[in-house]
Design an enzyme around this catalytic site. Structure first.
Site, PDB file in Angstrom:
ATOM      1  N   GLY A   1       0.819  -1.213   0.000  1.00 23.85           N
ATOM      2  CA  GLY A   1       0.000   0.000   0.000  1.00 23.85           C
ATOM      3  C   GLY A   1       0.851   1.261   0.000  1.00 23.85           C
ATOM      4  N   ILE A   2       1.750   1.385   0.956  1.00 22.71           N
ATOM      5  CA  ILE A   2       2.606   2.579   1.000  1.00 22.71           C
ATOM      6  C   ILE A   2       3.644   2.493  -0.114  1.00 22.71           C
ATOM      7  CG2 ILE A   2       4.328   3.848   2.363  1.00 22.71           C
ATOM      8  CD1 ILE A   2       2.913   3.007   4.875  1.00 22.71           C
TER       9      ILE A   2
ATOM     10  N   LEU B   1      -5.709  -4.827  -5.067  1.00 25.18           N
ATOM     11  CA  LEU B   1      -5.917  -3.965  -6.231  1.00 25.18           C
ATOM     12  C   LEU B   1      -6.685  -2.684  -5.914  1.00 25.18           C
ATOM     13  CD1 LEU B   1      -6.621  -6.522  -9.109  1.00 25.18           C
ATOM     14  CD2 LEU B   1      -4.460  -5.665  -8.238  1.00 25.18           C
ATOM     15  N   ASN B   2      -7.401  -2.649  -4.796  1.00 27.78           N
ATOM     16  CA  ASN B   2      -8.184  -1.436  -4.513  1.00 27.78           C
ATOM     17  C   ASN B   2      -7.300  -0.246  -4.164  1.00 27.78           C
ATOM     18  OD1 ASN B   2      -7.334  -2.166  -1.960  1.00 27.78           O
ATOM     19  ND2 ASN B   2      -9.254  -1.594  -0.981  1.00 27.78           N
TER      20      ASN B   2
ATOM     21  N   LYS C   1       5.266  -8.713  -6.678  1.00 31.82           N
ATOM     22  CA  LYS C   1       4.936  -7.295  -6.486  1.00 31.82           C
ATOM     23  C   LYS C   1       6.086  -6.407  -6.950  1.00 31.82           C
ATOM     24  CE  LYS C   1       1.755  -7.258  -2.610  1.00 31.82           C
ATOM     25  NZ  LYS C   1       1.534  -6.870  -1.213  1.00 31.82           N
TER      26      LYS C   1
ATOM     27  N   ASP D   1       4.940  -3.978   6.680  1.00 30.84           N
ATOM     28  CA  ASP D   1       3.710  -4.138   7.457  1.00 30.84           C
ATOM     29  C   ASP D   1       3.907  -5.001   8.703  1.00 30.84           C
ATOM     30  OD1 ASP D   1       4.188  -6.535   6.252  1.00 30.84           O
ATOM     31  OD2 ASP D   1       2.180  -6.799   5.434  1.00 30.84           O
TER      32      ASP D   1
ATOM     33  N   ARG E   1      10.567  -4.646  10.108  1.00 32.35           N
ATOM     34  CA  ARG E   1      10.900  -3.239  10.352  1.00 32.35           C
ATOM     35  C   ARG E   1      12.058  -3.142  11.338  1.00 32.35           C
ATOM     36  NH1 ARG E   1       4.999  -0.817  11.423  1.00 32.35           N
ATOM     37  NH2 ARG E   1       5.936   1.224  11.197  1.00 32.35           N
TER      38      ARG E   1
ATOM     39  N   CYS F   1      15.770   5.555  17.423  1.00 33.32           N
ATOM     40  CA  CYS F   1      15.655   4.543  16.374  1.00 33.32           C
ATOM     41  C   CYS F   1      14.265   3.907  16.487  1.00 33.32           C
ATOM     42  CB  CYS F   1      16.755   3.493  16.482  1.00 33.32           C
ATOM     43  SG  CYS F   1      16.459   2.205  17.700  1.00 33.32           S
TER      44      CYS F   1
ATOM     45  N   CYS G   1      -6.726 -21.705  28.797  1.00 28.70           N
ATOM     46  CA  CYS G   1      -7.967 -22.400  29.167  1.00 28.70           C
ATOM     47  C   CYS G   1      -9.193 -21.689  28.591  1.00 28.70           C
ATOM     48  CB  CYS G   1      -8.073 -22.599  30.672  1.00 28.70           C
ATOM     49  SG  CYS G   1      -7.799 -21.094  31.557  1.00 28.70           S
TER      50      CYS G   1
HETATM   51  N1  LIG Z   1      10.501  -9.426   5.292  1.00 37.68           N
HETATM   52  C1  LIG Z   1      10.013  -8.809   4.210  1.00 37.68           C
HETATM   53  N2  LIG Z   1      10.770  -8.677   3.113  1.00 37.68           N
HETATM   54  C2  LIG Z   1      10.283  -8.073   2.014  1.00 37.68           C
HETATM   55  N3  LIG Z   1       9.035  -7.554   1.925  1.00 37.68           N
HETATM   56  C3  LIG Z   1       8.239  -7.666   2.987  1.00 37.68           C
HETATM   57  C4  LIG Z   1       8.690  -8.302   4.193  1.00 37.68           C
HETATM   58  N4  LIG Z   1       7.679  -8.269   5.096  1.00 37.68           N
HETATM   59  C5  LIG Z   1       6.644  -7.641   4.485  1.00 37.68           C
HETATM   60  N5  LIG Z   1       6.962  -7.274   3.230  1.00 37.68           N
HETATM   61  C6  LIG Z   1       6.101  -6.579   2.250  1.00 37.68           C
HETATM   62  O1  LIG Z   1       5.674  -5.332   2.762  1.00 37.68           O
HETATM   63  C7  LIG Z   1       4.484  -4.957   2.080  1.00 37.68           C
HETATM   64  C8  LIG Z   1       3.567  -4.267   3.058  1.00 37.68           C
HETATM   65  O2  LIG Z   1       2.483  -3.757   2.351  1.00 37.68           O
HETATM   66  P1  LIG Z   1       0.987  -3.699   2.901  1.00 37.68           P
HETATM   67  O3  LIG Z   1       1.008  -3.253   4.314  1.00 37.68           O
HETATM   68  O4  LIG Z   1       0.181  -2.898   1.962  1.00 37.68           O
HETATM   69  O5  LIG Z   1       0.581  -5.219   2.914  1.00 37.68           O
HETATM   70  P2  LIG Z   1      -0.171  -6.101   1.820  1.00 37.68           P
HETATM   71  O6  LIG Z   1       0.224  -7.520   2.105  1.00 37.68           O
HETATM   72  O7  LIG Z   1       0.097  -5.591   0.444  1.00 37.68           O
HETATM   73  O8  LIG Z   1      -1.688  -5.828   2.138  1.00 37.68           O
HETATM   74  P3  LIG Z   1      -2.672  -6.610   3.151  1.00 37.68           P
HETATM   75  O9  LIG Z   1      -1.816  -7.068   4.301  1.00 37.68           O
HETATM   76  O10 LIG Z   1      -3.642  -5.540   3.549  1.00 37.68           O
HETATM   77  O11 LIG Z   1      -3.243  -7.729   2.353  1.00 37.68           O
HETATM   78  C9  LIG Z   1       3.889  -6.223   1.485  1.00 37.68           C
HETATM   79  O12 LIG Z   1       3.892  -6.136   0.094  1.00 37.68           O
HETATM   80  C10 LIG Z   1       4.799  -7.320   2.002  1.00 37.68           C
HETATM   81  O13 LIG Z   1       4.997  -8.354   1.077  1.00 37.68           O
HETATM   82 ZN   LIG Z   2      17.104   2.967  19.737  1.00 32.21          ZN
END
Ligand SMILES: Nc1ncnc2c1ncn2[C@@H]1O[C@H](COP(=O)(O)OP(=O)(O)OP(=O)(O)O)[C@@H](O)[C@H]1O
Ligand SMILES: [Zn+2]
Length: 663
Positions: A38-39, A68-69, A83, A128, A133, A169, A184
């Site tokens: 998305g971002i 796709l939305n 992607k 995500d 991250r 950080c 439980c």
């Molecule tokens: N360890 C990673 N290495 C590379 N890409 C990653 C990793 N973890 C997450 N991503 C990518 O980060 C992107 C985050 O985008 P976004 O938050 O829009 O998630 P999405 O999977 O496209 O959407 P949704 O979770 O809503 O179905 C995703 O395309 C995901 O594949």
């Molecule tokens: Zn720190």
């Protein structure tokens, strides 16, 4: 150039805004964009149009229909394609002056080591999940590359520029831990829809379609320990019944017909519930569940015990309707499906599949059809199946099983959409928030590239019409941060030849002292336990891209993080198996915390432990009591992350109610 002909050059406006210096530099700028979701899509568009010359775009995933939305670089024909590759191809057409290198991979793979990160002028995160991250945050600190971190959740969003030693950080501020529930509650006494959803997703799917976890040995052991024989016999019977169902699900029949789904149903929704009911004490203060009957539900003659349905259903139905579905687009009108709707099967109106309330009969049919589909996949060779919100069969199964369990416990049902949202921990993504955040990321990136550190801001998009954007000046790093306060260095080596002991003594040089060594959360050695020092890094599963953390046991010096990198290509095998950093890292001395109060009992002496099995790297799981002074923030954090509870004194009592985590 002239207005008359309408041929202003492509970067005319960018140059006017950025000034000649930065706009001349952008074509040479190397940027890493992690995530093309998305971002990521919005951000890629921005940096391509702005003219960042060399863009590496990395994502591990393929395109899903539900992307796709908002992920506008993708079209329906691209579903199931990488992607990174598709986004790069689409965006490349926006600006011929930009080179985009797409990588379909996980940012945690070994080849993306410190040297690789060092090759970028700036890194932009569009991820995500916390794990990835955190990883990028650490790699950027180690490589000393500025990072812009970002995230959105519905209408909320945030951008955080990160520069080592100048700003906080990503890990300076602790992040909330995932929600947990007592075992439980999940296994025996659910009282909310989420309890049933977690049960279906995290217990039932693994039991039926996951790896075979033999609980026999555990029960033998419990019996030897003299635990309640009757309860053990019941658990043994339950485990045995799962075994039978598991093998039925994996067996192909000649006719193609199988009663595996019915057997699974009868086990979990009938026999197991009967077993629970036999423990009368459990139901003194709460409504007992009702065992479900497969044939009667199918025929429409099954009646739920109204009393129990009412007791749990009414209160939870109200609460969950408000809590669970507020953010699902278009579902505000979705009827709350109480168990008694089973009587109204014929009145349920067909509507969008995902938003339709399911009757008890619907849930049973969905249970049968999804179980059969998952069984067919096992029979076709899939080893194990686990829940994935984008895997329709597992989502159908969790929807059906959780609604059936809710019915048995008198809890309100949930639509398939709501189950997807709750089981997949989905926060609806809003394209506009992603777009605003992506714009803000680029602004912060410009400040970083100009080194205008005083202009950096943490920016929040918030749900406040009077102040939708808030920007906060940068705070200095948290002095207790177990990530950015560490001293980073890099060791180039051949992990199949270099030993742990060589690395530790090489890195410490003349500053020999008592240290513990970790890889992530695993303890590899400590002053009382040196068995691993003779082993190669490879045998300890410490490979390129990972870090060894050398923690001073007296808490006098900051932790040293040793990033593992590859030897240069021209390094001959006859030469040393490693190249030490030059100069060697010299971690600063820490300010000593105040000594413990006199009343605090001293920690017990640590005892030498036996070495773990040779084949396996050791785990950090061992009980230990500590005084605050002896645990550095990094060490404390690693232990706490691992679920170890740190006691501040030997007589502190811990609450050991087991919990399970929804991830
Ligand atoms: N360890 C990673 N290495 C590379 N890409 C990653 C990793 N973890 C997450 N991503 C990518 O980060 C992107 C985050 O985008 P976004 O938050 O829009 O998630 P999405 O999977 O496209 O959407 P949704 O979770 O809503 O179905 C995703 O395309 C995901 O594949
Ligand atoms: Zn720190």
């Amino acid at each position: 150039m002239s207005k008359k002909t309408g041929t202003l050059k492509r970067n005319f406006h960018a140059e006017a805004v950025l000034g000649p210096e930065l706009s001349a530099r952008l074509p040479q700028t190397k940027v890493l964009l992690v995530g093309a979701g998305g971002i990521g899509c919005e951000l890629l568009k921005n940096i391509v149009l702005a003219g960042f010359g060399h863009i590496t775009l990395l994502d591990l995933d393929t395109i899903d229909l539900s992307n796709l939305n908002r992920q506008f670089l993708f079209r329906k024909k691209d579903v199931k394609q990488s992607k990174a590759l598709v986004a790069a191809k689409t965006a490349a057409a926006f600006n011929p002056n930009v080179r985009i290198t797409p990588i379909h991979g996980n940012i945690k793979e070994p080849q993306f080591d410190i040297a690789w990160f060092r090759g970028f002028d700036i890194v932009l995160n569009a991820l995500d999940n916390l794990d990835a991250r955190r990883h990028v945050n650490k790699m950027c600190l180690a490589a000393n590359v500025p990072l812009v971190e970002s995230g959105t959740a519905g209408y909320l969003g945030q951008v955080q520029p990160i520069v080592k030693d100048r700003t906080e950080c990503f890990d300076c501020v602790p992040k909330p831990t995932p929600k947990t529930f007592p075992v439980c509650t999940i296994r025996s006494t659910p009282s909310q829809p989420i309890h049933c959803i977690v049960w279906a997703k995290s217990y039932l799917i693994p039991q039926l379609f996951g790896e075979d976890e033999d609980s026999g040995g555990e029960l033998d052991e419990a019996e030897k320990q003299g635990e309640n024989a009757q309860e053990i016999a019941t658990l043994r019977k339950e485990a045995q019944a799962f075994k039978v169902v598991r093998s039925l699900l994996r067996t192909t029949t000649e006719s193609g017909e199988s009663d595996a789904a019915k057997r699974a149903f009868e086990k979990v929704f009938h026999s197991d519930i009967l077993n629970l009911l036999s423990m009368a004490d459990m139901w003194k203060s709460r409504a007992p569940p009702t065992p479900l009957e497969f044939d009667a539900i199918r025929k429409g003659t099954f009646k739920l015990d109204k009393d129990s349905a009412q007791t749990n259903g009414t209160s939870n139905a109200n609460g969950s309707a408000r809590n669970g579905s507020k953010s699902a687009p278009g579902n505000t009108a979705a009827p709350e499906n109480t168990p008694n709707d089973s009587q109204a099967a014929s009145t349920s109106k067909p509507s969008l599949k995902d938003q339709r309330a399911l009757t008890l009969q619907d849930s049973l049919e969905l249970f049968v059809s999804s179980t059969n589909k998952l069984a067919a996949r096992l029979q076709a060779g899939e080893d194990t199946i686990s829940f994935d919100k984008d895997d329709d069969d597992t989502l159908d199964f969790v929807t059906a099983a959780s609604n059936l369990r809710s019915a048995a416990y008198g809890i309100a049902g949930k639509t398939r959409w709501e189950v997807k949202e709750m089981a997949g921990n989905i926060i609806p993504a809003i394209a506009t928030t992603n777009a605003i955040i992506s714009g803000l990321i680029v602004l912060q990136a410009f400040h970083l590239l100009r080194k205008s550190y005083n202009k950096l801001r943490n920016v929040h998009v918030q749900f406040k019409p009077t102040m939708p954007l808030s920007s906060i000046s940068m705070s200095p790093a948290n002095p207790d941060c177990g990530i950015c306060r560490d001293t980073y260095t890099e060791l180039l080596c051949d992990p199949s030849r270099v030993t742990l002991g060589e690395v530790v003594s090489g890195i410490l040089g003349e500053n020999t002292r008592d240290v513990s060594v970790y890889e992530d959360k695993r303890v590899l050695s400590d002053p009382d336990w040196d068995d691993n020092l003779e082993r190669t890094l490879e045998s300890l599963n410490v490979t390129r891209g990972k870090f060894l953390s050398i923690v001073d046991d007296d808490g006098e010096y900051e932790t040293i993080q040793v990033g593992i990198g590859a030897l240069p290509p021209n390094h001959s095998v006859d030469e040393s198996s490693f190249i030490l950093p030059n100069p060697l890292p010299s971690p600063p001395k820490k300010v000593k915390p105040a000594p413990p109060a006199p009343s605090t009992p001293p920690p017990p002496q640590s005892k030498k432990r036996p070495a773990p099995d040779d084949g396996e790297a050791p785990s950090a799981k061992r009980p230990r009591t500590v005084d605050d002074a002896s645990f550095t923030p990094s060490k404390r954090r690693r232990l706490e992350d691992d679920g170890l509870i740190l006691l501040d004194s030997a007589d502190e009592v811990i609450d050991d109610d087991a919990v399970i985590v929804i991830d």
